[in-house]
Every structure is written in structure tokens, then in C-alpha cells.
Design a protein around this motif. Structure first.
Motif, PDB file in Angstrom:
ATOM      1  N   LYS A  59       1.006  -1.440   0.003  1.00  0.00           N
ATOM      2  CA  LYS A  59       0.076  -0.018   0.192  1.00  0.00           C
ATOM      3  C   LYS A  59       0.596   1.711   0.245  1.00  0.00           C
ATOM      4  CE  LYS A  59      -4.071  -1.332   2.568  1.00  0.00           C
ATOM      5  NZ  LYS A  59      -5.309  -0.955   3.802  1.00  0.00           N
ATOM      6  N   LYS A  77       4.006  -0.746   4.152  1.00  0.00           N
ATOM      7  CA  LYS A  77       2.559  -1.143   4.102  1.00  0.00           C
ATOM      8  C   LYS A  77       2.219  -2.156   3.579  1.00  0.00           C
ATOM      9  CE  LYS A  77      -1.411   1.708   5.836  1.00  0.00           C
ATOM     10  NZ  LYS A  77      -1.861   3.354   6.802  1.00  0.00           N
ATOM     11  N   THR A  78       0.987  -2.942   4.263  1.00  0.00           N
ATOM     12  CA  THR A  78       0.014  -3.763   3.255  1.00  0.00           C
ATOM     13  C   THR A  78      -0.999  -4.003   4.512  1.00  0.00           C
ATOM     14  OG1 THR A  78       0.040  -5.782   2.111  1.00  0.00           O
ATOM     15  CG2 THR A  78       1.001  -5.958   3.945  1.00  0.00           C
ATOM     16  N   ASP A  79      -2.041  -4.535   3.764  1.00  0.00           N
ATOM     17  CA  ASP A  79      -3.519  -5.175   4.536  1.00  0.00           C
ATOM     18  C   ASP A  79      -2.414  -6.356   5.589  1.00  0.00           C
ATOM     19  OD1 ASP A  79      -5.042  -4.305   2.121  1.00  0.00           O
ATOM     20  OD2 ASP A  79      -4.916  -5.901   1.156  1.00  0.00           O
ATOM     21  N   ARG A  80      -3.587  -6.269   6.287  1.00  0.00           N
ATOM     22  CA  ARG A  80      -3.489  -6.571   7.513  1.00  0.00           C
ATOM     23  C   ARG A  80      -2.976  -8.654   7.852  1.00  0.00           C
ATOM     24  NH1 ARG A  80      -5.299  -6.862  13.654  1.00  0.00           N
ATOM     25  NH2 ARG A  80      -4.910  -8.428  14.370  1.00  0.00           N
ATOM     26  N   LYS A  81      -3.583  -8.293   6.547  1.00  0.00           N
ATOM     27  CA  LYS A  81      -3.691 -10.887   5.971  1.00  0.00           C
ATOM     28  C   LYS A  81      -2.508  -9.830   4.728  1.00  0.00           C
ATOM     29  CE  LYS A  81      -5.830 -14.409   4.243  1.00  0.00           C
ATOM     30  NZ  LYS A  81      -5.170 -15.105   5.307  1.00  0.00           N
ATOM     31  N   LYS A  83       0.729 -10.931   2.422  1.00  0.00           N
ATOM     32  CA  LYS A  83       0.565 -12.021   0.953  1.00  0.00           C
ATOM     33  C   LYS A  83       2.128 -12.248   1.056  1.00  0.00           C
ATOM     34  CE  LYS A  83      -3.299 -10.516  -1.281  1.00  0.00           C
ATOM     35  NZ  LYS A  83      -4.080  -9.362  -2.801  1.00  0.00           N
ATOM     36  N   ARG A 137       1.174  -3.309  13.591  1.00  0.00           N
ATOM     37  CA  ARG A 137      -0.482  -4.259  13.060  1.00  0.00           C
ATOM     38  C   ARG A 137      -1.983  -3.237  13.694  1.00  0.00           C
ATOM     39  NH1 ARG A 137      -2.612 -10.374  14.095  1.00  0.00           N
ATOM     40  NH2 ARG A 137      -2.712  -9.548  15.726  1.00  0.00           N
ATOM     41  N   THR A 140      -6.761  -3.019  10.157  1.00  0.00           N
ATOM     42  CA  THR A 140      -6.676  -3.129   8.370  1.00  0.00           C
ATOM     43  C   THR A 140      -6.029  -3.083   8.080  1.00  0.00           C
ATOM     44  OG1 THR A 140      -6.274  -0.505   8.285  1.00  0.00           O
ATOM     45  CG2 THR A 140      -8.688  -1.593   8.740  1.00  0.00           C
ATOM     46  N   ASP A 141      -4.000  -2.625   8.752  1.00  0.00           N
ATOM     47  CA  ASP A 141      -2.895  -3.027   7.551  1.00  0.00           C
ATOM     48  C   ASP A 141      -1.832  -3.309   9.081  1.00  0.00           C
ATOM     49  OD1 ASP A 141      -4.220  -0.784   5.948  1.00  0.00           O
ATOM     50  OD2 ASP A 141      -3.601   0.731   6.496  1.00  0.00           O
TER      51      ASP A 141
END
Length: 152
Positions: A59, A77-81, A83, A137, A140-141
Motif C-alpha cells: 500500500k 505497509k500492506t493489508d493486515r493479511k 501475501k 499492525r 486493517t494494516d
């Protein structure tokens, strides 16, 4: 003063400014190297010793140089889940920026990111291979900051 006496001085001053080498920002140079070696990574813009980057797996992505307590910093930074592409991106960028083996960089960054949870909390601070890692975390992130101190 005549034009003949000021003309040589003006020409010498002009020659000094033209011959002076241009000093590029080291952050921008590192960011360009990253963009050349990591597929999908692009350099956005630079502002206040921070170079902002973009990549489909993250993100937010930035590279900071010369802060108060660090010599260079990578923020992602990325989504909480998270990849696997995000782990690979952060590991590859860390290896290239801090000149550590890619396997070690991927191991350290993924270890920090995977430790966040119910038992250890939402903020993890650790040291791995002379790098300071901080993972956080929220609902959401998830983000990671990789730094090397000024004295290292």
C-alpha cells in the motif's frame, strides 16, 4: 571599471559553476537501483530526504535517508493479511539496500512480521543482522520499518 576587466572574471566564475559536478541524492540513486532490480517497483517522487516508491504488493513504500537516529530506512505497509509477494518485496528491498544476503533479509523481515499476534502484541521490535526491525499492525494494516543506525 571597463567591460574588458570584468569580462574575464565573469568567464572564470561561469566556468567554475559549469565545471562543478552535480551531487545527486543518495536516496534517489538507491531507489533507482531498486526499481531496476525489482519487477513492478517504481520511483514516485522525493521530498525531505524521503523517496516514495510504488509496488503492487504494498500500500505504501518509502526509502528514507539520514534521519536523526538512522542512516537509511525502508518503510513498507500492506493489508493486515499479508501475501507472500509482500514478504518477497520487503526481503528483496532490504537485501539490496542494506547489502545483506537475500535469504537473511527475507528471514529477518518475515520473522518480525509473523511474530505479531495475540500473544506478543501488535508491535514487535527486534534486531537481526545489524538491522533494527519494527513491525506494527492495526485492524486493517500491517507495516514494517527496517533501519540501520547512524553508527553502524
Amino acid at each position: 571599471m571597463s567591460i574588458r576587466s570584468t569580462l574575464p572574471a565573469a568567464l572564470i566564475a561561469l566556468a567554475v559553476f559549469v565545471a562543478a559536478p552535480a551531487h545527486a541524492d543518495p536516496c534517489v540513486d538507491i531507489a533507482k537501483q531498486l526499481a531496476g532490480q525489482i519487477d513492478g517497483l517504481k520511483v514516485n517522487f522525493s521530498a525531505a530526504n524521503i523517496t516514495y516508491l510504488t509496488h503492487p504488493a504494498a500500500k505504501e513504500l518509502s526509502l528514507g535517508c539520514r534521519g536523526k537516529d538512522y542512516s537509511i530506512e525502508l518503510y513498507a505497509k500492506t493489508d493486515r493479511k499479508m501475501k507472500p509477494e509482500f514478504f518477497n518485496l520487503v526481503g528483496s528491498a532490504t537485501a539490496l539496500i542494506f547489502t545483506v544476503p537475500k535469504d537473511d533479509a527475507v528471514t529477518g523481515t518475515s520473522r518480525c512480521l509473523k511474530r505479531m499476534g495475540i500473544l506478543r502484541g501488535n508491535t514487535i521490535t527486534m534486531r537481526y543482522r545489524r538491522l533494527n526491525l519494527e513491525c506494527t499492525r492495526n485492524k486493517t494494516d500491517a507495516s514494517i520499518t527496517v533501519r540501520r543506525g547512524n553508527n553502524e
